[in-house]
Scaffold this motif. Structure first.
Motif, PDB file in Angstrom:
ATOM      1  N   GLU A  62       0.865  -1.178   0.000  1.00  8.77           N
ATOM      2  CA  GLU A  62       0.000   0.000   0.000  1.00  8.77           C
ATOM      3  C   GLU A  62       0.904   1.231   0.000  1.00  8.77           C
ATOM      4  OE1 GLU A  62      -3.053  -0.073   3.037  1.00  8.77           O
ATOM      5  OE2 GLU A  62      -3.071   2.110   3.217  1.00  8.77           O
ATOM      6  N   HIS A  92       9.299   1.820  -7.890  1.00  8.20           N
ATOM      7  CA  HIS A  92       8.778   1.013  -6.783  1.00  8.20           C
ATOM      8  C   HIS A  92       7.412   0.487  -7.182  1.00  8.20           C
ATOM      9  CE1 HIS A  92       8.058  -0.503  -2.803  1.00  8.20           C
ATOM     10  NE2 HIS A  92       9.173   0.017  -2.339  1.00  8.20           N
ATOM     11  N   VAL A 104      11.529  -3.325  -6.187  1.00  7.28           N
ATOM     12  CA  VAL A 104      12.110  -1.986  -6.263  1.00  7.28           C
ATOM     13  C   VAL A 104      13.379  -2.006  -7.115  1.00  7.28           C
ATOM     14  CG1 VAL A 104      13.326  -2.344  -4.042  1.00  7.28           C
ATOM     15  CG2 VAL A 104      12.937  -0.025  -4.834  1.00  7.28           C
ATOM     16  N   LEU A 127      14.779   5.425   1.263  1.00  4.17           N
ATOM     17  CA  LEU A 127      13.519   4.915   0.715  1.00  4.17           C
ATOM     18  C   LEU A 127      12.815   4.031   1.757  1.00  4.17           C
ATOM     19  CD1 LEU A 127      13.026   3.433  -2.824  1.00  4.17           C
ATOM     20  CD2 LEU A 127      12.209   2.187  -0.852  1.00  4.17           C
ATOM     21  N   LYS A 128      13.620   3.226   2.448  1.00  2.00           N
ATOM     22  CA  LYS A 128      13.058   2.303   3.459  1.00  2.00           C
ATOM     23  C   LYS A 128      12.408   3.035   4.628  1.00  2.00           C
ATOM     24  CE  LYS A 128      14.408  -2.123   2.719  1.00  2.00           C
ATOM     25  NZ  LYS A 128      13.535  -3.224   3.104  1.00  2.00           N
ATOM     26  N   PHE A 133       5.424   3.612   2.024  1.00  3.33           N
ATOM     27  CA  PHE A 133       4.976   2.299   1.537  1.00  3.33           C
ATOM     28  C   PHE A 133       4.791   1.409   2.756  1.00  3.33           C
ATOM     29  CE2 PHE A 133       7.740   3.710  -2.011  1.00  3.33           C
ATOM     30  CZ  PHE A 133       6.886   3.533  -3.087  1.00  3.33           C
ATOM     31  N   TRP A 134       3.796   0.538   2.703  1.00  2.00           N
ATOM     32  CA  TRP A 134       3.578  -0.420   3.799  1.00  2.00           C
ATOM     33  C   TRP A 134       3.286  -1.788   3.196  1.00  2.00           C
ATOM     34  CZ3 TRP A 134       1.178   4.365   3.430  1.00  2.00           C
ATOM     35  CH2 TRP A 134       1.637   5.319   4.332  1.00  2.00           C
ATOM     36  N   TRP A 145       0.535  -7.202   8.914  1.00  2.00           N
ATOM     37  CA  TRP A 145       1.341  -6.071   8.449  1.00  2.00           C
ATOM     38  C   TRP A 145       2.783  -6.275   8.871  1.00  2.00           C
ATOM     39  CZ3 TRP A 145      -0.442  -2.549   5.101  1.00  2.00           C
ATOM     40  CH2 TRP A 145      -1.831  -2.450   4.949  1.00  2.00           C
ATOM     41  N   TYR A 153      16.411   2.017  10.363  1.00  2.00           N
ATOM     42  CA  TYR A 153      16.581   3.405  10.815  1.00  2.00           C
ATOM     43  C   TYR A 153      18.043   3.690  11.134  1.00  2.00           C
ATOM     44  CZ  TYR A 153      11.651   4.210  10.655  1.00  2.00           C
ATOM     45  OH  TYR A 153      10.379   4.381  10.185  1.00  2.00           O
TER      46      TYR A 153
ATOM     47  N   PHE B   7      -3.615   5.364   7.074  1.00  2.00           N
ATOM     48  CA  PHE B   7      -3.078   4.352   6.161  1.00  2.00           C
ATOM     49  C   PHE B   7      -2.693   3.046   6.857  1.00  2.00           C
ATOM     50  CE2 PHE B   7      -2.533   8.266   3.821  1.00  2.00           C
ATOM     51  CZ  PHE B   7      -2.850   7.886   2.524  1.00  2.00           C
ATOM     52  N   ALA B   8      -2.687   1.990   6.053  1.00  2.00           N
ATOM     53  CA  ALA B   8      -2.153   0.667   6.412  1.00  2.00           C
ATOM     54  C   ALA B   8      -2.780   0.117   7.695  1.00  2.00           C
ATOM     55  CB  ALA B   8      -0.625   0.724   6.471  1.00  2.00           C
ATOM     56  N   SER B   9      -1.960  -0.403   8.638  1.00  2.00           N
ATOM     57  CA  SER B   9      -2.508  -1.060   9.830  1.00  2.00           C
ATOM     58  C   SER B   9      -3.349  -0.089  10.660  1.00  2.00           C
ATOM     59  CB  SER B   9      -1.377  -1.639  10.687  1.00  2.00           C
ATOM     60  OG  SER B   9      -0.438  -0.645  11.000  1.00  2.00           O
ATOM     61  N   PHE B  78      -0.020   7.448   9.961  1.00  2.00           N
ATOM     62  CA  PHE B  78       0.323   6.111   9.480  1.00  2.00           C
ATOM     63  C   PHE B  78       1.435   5.502  10.316  1.00  2.00           C
ATOM     64  CE2 PHE B  78       1.936   9.494   6.595  1.00  2.00           C
ATOM     65  CZ  PHE B  78       3.279   9.464   6.907  1.00  2.00           C
ATOM     66  N   PRO B  80       5.146   3.446  10.944  1.00  2.00           N
ATOM     67  CA  PRO B  80       6.452   3.568  10.294  1.00  2.00           C
ATOM     68  C   PRO B  80       6.465   2.782   8.975  1.00  2.00           C
ATOM     69  CG  PRO B  80       6.749   3.215  12.633  1.00  2.00           C
ATOM     70  CD  PRO B  80       5.280   3.022  12.364  1.00  2.00           C
ATOM     71  N   MET B  81       7.167   3.326   7.976  1.00  2.00           N
ATOM     72  CA  MET B  81       7.148   2.765   6.631  1.00  2.00           C
ATOM     73  C   MET B  81       7.888   1.420   6.544  1.00  2.00           C
ATOM     74  SD  MET B  81       7.232   6.197   6.696  1.00  2.00           S
ATOM     75  CE  MET B  81       7.016   7.685   5.741  1.00  2.00           C
ATOM     76  N   THR B  82       7.446   0.585   5.611  1.00  2.00           N
ATOM     77  CA  THR B  82       8.086  -0.731   5.428  1.00  2.00           C
ATOM     78  C   THR B  82       8.247  -1.062   3.941  1.00  2.00           C
ATOM     79  OG1 THR B  82       5.913  -1.795   5.626  1.00  2.00           O
ATOM     80  CG2 THR B  82       7.230  -1.683   7.622  1.00  2.00           C
ATOM     81  N   GLY B  83       8.606  -0.051   3.144  1.00  2.00           N
ATOM     82  CA  GLY B  83       8.790  -0.305   1.716  1.00  2.00           C
ATOM     83  C   GLY B  83      10.168  -0.861   1.411  1.00  2.00           C
ATOM     84  N   GLY B  84      10.480  -0.891   0.107  1.00  2.00           N
ATOM     85  CA  GLY B  84      11.811  -1.319  -0.324  1.00  2.00           C
ATOM     86  C   GLY B  84      11.928  -2.809  -0.516  1.00  2.00           C
TER      87      GLY B  84
END
Lengths: 164, 84
Positions: A62, A92, A104, A127-128, A133-134, A145, A153, B7-9, B78, B80-84
Protein backbone atom coordinates in the motif's frame (compact mmCIF):
# COMPACT_ATOMS: atom_id res chain seq x y z
CA UNK A 1 18.28 25.95 -25.27
CA UNK A 2 21.48 25.55 -23.27
CA UNK A 3 21.73 22.33 -21.32
CA UNK A 4 23.17 22.51 -17.84
CA UNK A 5 25.80 19.78 -17.78
CA UNK A 6 25.56 19.56 -13.98
CA UNK A 7 21.93 18.41 -14.19
CA UNK A 8 21.07 15.14 -12.52
CA UNK A 9 18.35 13.40 -14.56
CA UNK A 10 15.82 11.94 -12.13
CA UNK A 11 13.19 9.32 -13.07
CA UNK A 12 10.61 8.39 -10.43
CA UNK A 13 7.98 5.69 -11.11
CA UNK A 14 5.42 4.14 -8.77
CA UNK A 15 3.56 1.39 -10.61
CA UNK A 16 1.83 -1.97 -10.27
CA UNK A 17 3.47 -3.31 -13.44
CA UNK A 18 6.78 -5.12 -13.45
CA UNK A 19 9.87 -3.38 -14.83
CA UNK A 20 12.77 -4.43 -17.03
CA UNK A 21 16.25 -3.66 -15.70
CA UNK A 22 17.81 -3.75 -19.20
CA UNK A 23 15.44 -1.06 -20.49
CA UNK A 24 15.94 1.13 -17.43
CA UNK A 25 19.71 0.77 -17.70
CA UNK A 26 19.65 1.78 -21.39
CA UNK A 27 17.42 4.76 -20.67
CA UNK A 28 19.64 6.07 -17.87
CA UNK A 29 22.80 5.38 -19.85
CA UNK A 30 21.54 7.62 -22.66
CA UNK A 31 20.06 10.31 -20.41
CA UNK A 32 23.01 10.77 -18.08
CA UNK A 33 25.79 13.09 -19.15
CA UNK A 34 29.07 11.21 -19.65
CA UNK A 35 28.40 8.36 -17.21
CA UNK A 36 31.54 6.50 -16.16
CA UNK A 37 29.62 4.16 -13.87
CA UNK A 38 26.06 2.97 -13.38
CA UNK A 39 25.13 1.06 -10.23
CA UNK A 40 21.81 -0.79 -10.08
CA UNK A 41 20.00 -2.38 -7.17
CA UNK A 42 16.93 -4.62 -7.44
CA UNK A 43 14.84 -5.66 -4.44
CA UNK A 44 12.87 -8.93 -4.72
CA UNK A 45 10.06 -10.46 -2.69
CA UNK A 46 11.55 -13.09 -0.38
CA UNK A 47 9.89 -16.39 0.41
CA UNK A 48 9.03 -15.12 3.89
CA UNK A 49 7.72 -18.21 5.62
CA UNK A 50 9.95 -20.88 4.14
CA UNK A 51 9.16 -24.08 2.36
CA UNK A 52 6.61 -26.60 3.50
CA UNK A 53 3.99 -24.09 4.58
CA UNK A 54 0.51 -24.49 3.18
CA UNK A 55 -1.26 -21.83 1.20
CA UNK A 56 -0.35 -19.17 -1.29
CA UNK A 57 2.08 -16.48 -0.18
CA UNK A 58 1.77 -12.88 -1.26
CA UNK A 59 2.84 -9.41 -0.32
CA UNK A 60 0.54 -6.42 -0.81
CA UNK A 61 2.10 -2.99 -0.98
CA UNK A 62 0.00 0.00 0.00
CA UNK A 63 1.24 3.57 -0.48
CA UNK A 64 0.21 7.20 -0.11
CA UNK A 65 -0.27 8.45 -3.69
CA UNK A 66 1.15 11.93 -4.09
CA UNK A 67 3.31 11.86 -0.99
CA UNK A 68 5.16 8.77 -2.27
CA UNK A 69 6.36 10.48 -5.45
CA UNK A 70 7.24 13.63 -3.47
CA UNK A 71 9.26 11.66 -0.90
CA UNK A 72 11.16 9.70 -3.59
CA UNK A 73 11.92 12.91 -5.51
CA UNK A 74 13.22 14.52 -2.30
CA UNK A 75 15.49 11.53 -1.55
CA UNK A 76 16.84 11.58 -5.12
CA UNK A 77 17.44 15.37 -4.93
CA UNK A 78 19.39 14.95 -1.70
CA UNK A 79 21.54 12.19 -3.24
CA UNK A 80 22.23 14.40 -6.30
CA UNK A 81 23.29 17.33 -4.15
CA UNK A 82 25.52 15.15 -1.97
CA UNK A 83 27.42 13.33 -4.76
CA UNK A 84 28.21 14.33 -8.37
CA UNK A 85 25.47 12.14 -9.89
CA UNK A 86 24.43 12.57 -13.52
CA UNK A 87 21.24 10.55 -13.27
CA UNK A 88 19.11 8.31 -11.13
CA UNK A 89 16.03 6.14 -11.53
CA UNK A 90 13.79 4.93 -8.72
CA UNK A 91 10.98 2.47 -9.52
CA UNK A 92 8.78 1.01 -6.78
CA UNK A 93 5.91 -1.39 -7.34
CA UNK A 94 2.62 -1.36 -5.43
CA UNK A 95 -0.25 -3.84 -5.19
CA UNK A 96 -0.07 -7.61 -4.83
CA UNK A 97 3.23 -9.42 -5.43
CA UNK A 98 4.35 -13.02 -4.93
CA UNK A 99 7.76 -14.42 -3.84
CA UNK A 100 10.63 -13.87 -6.32
CA UNK A 101 8.90 -10.91 -8.01
CA UNK A 102 10.77 -7.60 -8.33
CA UNK A 103 9.64 -4.83 -5.93
CA UNK A 104 12.11 -1.99 -6.26
CA UNK A 105 14.84 -0.74 -8.61
CA UNK A 106 17.39 1.99 -7.96
CA UNK A 107 19.88 2.94 -10.69
CA UNK A 108 22.48 5.65 -10.20
CA UNK A 109 24.85 7.10 -12.80
CA UNK A 110 27.99 9.09 -12.08
CA UNK A 111 31.43 9.77 -13.53
CA UNK A 112 33.01 7.50 -10.95
CA UNK A 113 31.99 4.32 -9.19
CA UNK A 114 32.38 5.50 -5.58
CA UNK A 115 29.69 8.19 -5.96
CA UNK A 116 27.41 5.77 -7.83
CA UNK A 117 27.73 3.05 -5.14
CA UNK A 118 27.21 5.53 -2.28
CA UNK A 119 24.32 7.28 -4.02
CA UNK A 120 22.46 4.01 -4.62
CA UNK A 121 22.93 2.92 -1.01
CA UNK A 122 21.84 6.31 0.33
CA UNK A 123 18.66 6.24 -1.81
CA UNK A 124 17.73 2.71 -0.67
CA UNK A 125 18.38 3.50 3.01
CA UNK A 126 16.13 6.57 2.94
CA UNK A 127 13.52 4.91 0.71
CA UNK A 128 13.06 2.30 3.46
CA UNK A 129 12.45 4.88 6.21
CA UNK A 130 10.94 7.94 4.47
CA UNK A 131 8.87 6.78 1.51
CA UNK A 132 5.26 5.97 2.52
CA UNK A 133 4.98 2.30 1.54
CA UNK A 134 3.58 -0.42 3.80
CA UNK A 135 3.77 -4.18 3.26
CA UNK A 136 1.15 -6.71 4.28
CA UNK A 137 2.16 -10.39 4.17
CA UNK A 138 -0.36 -13.08 3.42
CA UNK A 139 0.19 -16.83 3.77
CA UNK A 140 -2.94 -18.90 3.21
CA UNK A 141 -5.64 -17.35 5.43
CA UNK A 142 -3.17 -15.50 7.65
CA UNK A 143 -2.42 -11.85 6.90
CA UNK A 144 -0.27 -9.46 8.90
CA UNK A 145 1.34 -6.07 8.45
CA UNK A 146 5.13 -6.05 8.29
CA UNK A 147 6.65 -4.16 11.23
CA UNK A 148 9.44 -1.65 10.59
CA UNK A 149 12.93 -2.64 11.72
CA UNK A 150 15.21 -0.57 13.95
CA UNK A 151 18.17 -1.67 11.81
CA UNK A 152 16.68 0.17 8.80
CA UNK A 153 16.58 3.40 10.81
CA UNK A 154 20.16 2.86 12.00
CA UNK A 155 21.32 2.39 8.42
CA UNK A 156 19.65 5.63 7.34
CA UNK A 157 20.90 7.64 10.31
CA UNK A 158 24.56 6.80 9.65
CA UNK A 159 24.45 9.13 6.60
CA UNK A 160 23.74 12.06 8.93
CA UNK A 161 27.09 11.55 10.66
CA UNK A 162 29.27 10.98 7.61
CA UNK A 163 30.28 13.10 4.66
CA UNK A 164 30.41 10.22 2.16
CA UNK B 1 -11.76 22.06 6.85
CA UNK B 2 -9.04 19.49 7.54
CA UNK B 3 -8.87 16.30 5.50
CA UNK B 4 -7.58 13.57 7.80
CA UNK B 5 -6.34 10.33 6.24
CA UNK B 6 -5.25 7.02 7.78
CA UNK B 7 -3.08 4.35 6.16
CA UNK B 8 -2.15 0.67 6.41
CA UNK B 9 -2.51 -1.06 9.83
CA UNK B 10 -3.75 2.18 11.39
CA UNK B 11 -6.54 2.50 8.80
CA UNK B 12 -7.62 -1.06 9.61
CA UNK B 13 -7.40 -0.58 13.40
CA UNK B 14 -9.49 2.60 13.27
CA UNK B 15 -11.87 1.36 10.58
CA UNK B 16 -11.51 4.74 8.87
CA UNK B 17 -9.75 5.78 5.69
CA UNK B 18 -10.56 9.46 5.55
CA UNK B 19 -12.65 12.07 7.35
CA UNK B 20 -13.15 15.82 7.38
CA UNK B 21 -12.70 17.79 10.58
CA UNK B 22 -13.49 21.44 11.15
CA UNK B 23 -11.33 23.12 13.76
CA UNK B 24 -13.38 25.29 16.12
CA UNK B 25 -10.33 27.29 17.10
CA UNK B 26 -8.05 28.35 14.27
CA UNK B 27 -5.23 30.12 16.09
CA UNK B 28 -2.28 28.37 17.72
CA UNK B 29 -3.53 24.92 16.79
CA UNK B 30 -0.97 22.13 16.25
CA UNK B 31 -1.02 18.48 15.19
CA UNK B 32 -0.93 17.61 18.92
CA UNK B 33 -4.25 19.41 19.42
CA UNK B 34 -5.80 17.41 16.58
CA UNK B 35 -4.46 14.18 18.12
CA UNK B 36 -6.01 15.25 21.45
CA UNK B 37 -9.36 15.81 19.75
CA UNK B 38 -9.31 12.42 17.99
CA UNK B 39 -7.97 10.49 21.01
CA UNK B 40 -10.83 11.81 23.14
CA UNK B 41 -13.06 9.37 21.18
CA UNK B 42 -11.48 6.64 23.32
CA UNK B 43 -10.27 3.24 22.11
CA UNK B 44 -8.93 2.54 19.51
CA UNK B 45 -8.35 6.22 18.67
CA UNK B 46 -6.01 6.80 21.63
CA UNK B 47 -3.32 4.85 19.73
CA UNK B 48 -2.72 8.11 17.82
CA UNK B 49 -0.91 9.42 20.90
CA UNK B 50 1.83 6.81 20.49
CA UNK B 51 4.57 8.79 18.71
CA UNK B 52 6.64 5.63 18.15
CA UNK B 53 3.85 3.78 16.35
CA UNK B 54 2.14 6.63 14.55
CA UNK B 55 3.85 9.11 12.20
CA UNK B 56 2.25 12.29 10.88
CA UNK B 57 2.42 14.12 7.55
CA UNK B 58 0.90 17.52 6.87
CA UNK B 59 0.28 18.32 3.21
CA UNK B 60 2.21 15.17 2.29
CA UNK B 61 5.42 16.04 4.18
CA UNK B 62 6.49 14.23 7.36
CA UNK B 63 6.37 16.57 10.34
CA UNK B 64 6.58 16.81 14.10
CA UNK B 65 3.49 17.07 16.27
CA UNK B 66 4.37 20.68 17.04
CA UNK B 67 3.51 21.51 13.40
CA UNK B 68 0.90 24.32 13.31
CA UNK B 69 -2.43 23.72 11.55
CA UNK B 70 -4.50 26.47 9.96
CA UNK B 71 -7.54 24.34 9.31
CA UNK B 72 -7.33 23.63 5.57
CA UNK B 73 -4.52 21.05 5.46
CA UNK B 74 -4.38 17.38 4.51
CA UNK B 75 -3.19 15.54 7.63
CA UNK B 76 -2.19 11.88 7.42
CA UNK B 77 -1.49 9.38 10.18
CA UNK B 78 0.32 6.11 9.48
CA UNK B 79 2.67 3.50 10.97
CA UNK B 80 6.45 3.57 10.29
CA UNK B 81 7.15 2.77 6.63
CA UNK B 82 8.09 -0.73 5.43
CA UNK B 83 8.79 -0.30 1.72
CA UNK B 84 11.81 -1.32 -0.32
Amino acid sequence: MAVDDKTCRINIQVQSDDFDLGSEYSRLRHQADNPGAIVSFIGLVRDFIGEGTEGEQSLTLEHYPGMTEKALQDIADRACSRWPLSGCTIIHRVGKLVPSEQIVAVLVASSHRDAAFSGAEFIMDYLKTEAPFWKKQQAGDQAEWVVSRASDYQRASRWKNSKH
Amino acid sequence: MLTVRYFASLREALGCEEENITLEQKDNVTVSDLVGLLSARGEPWDVLQDTGQVLVAVNQSICQRTQPLHGDEEVAFFPPMTGG
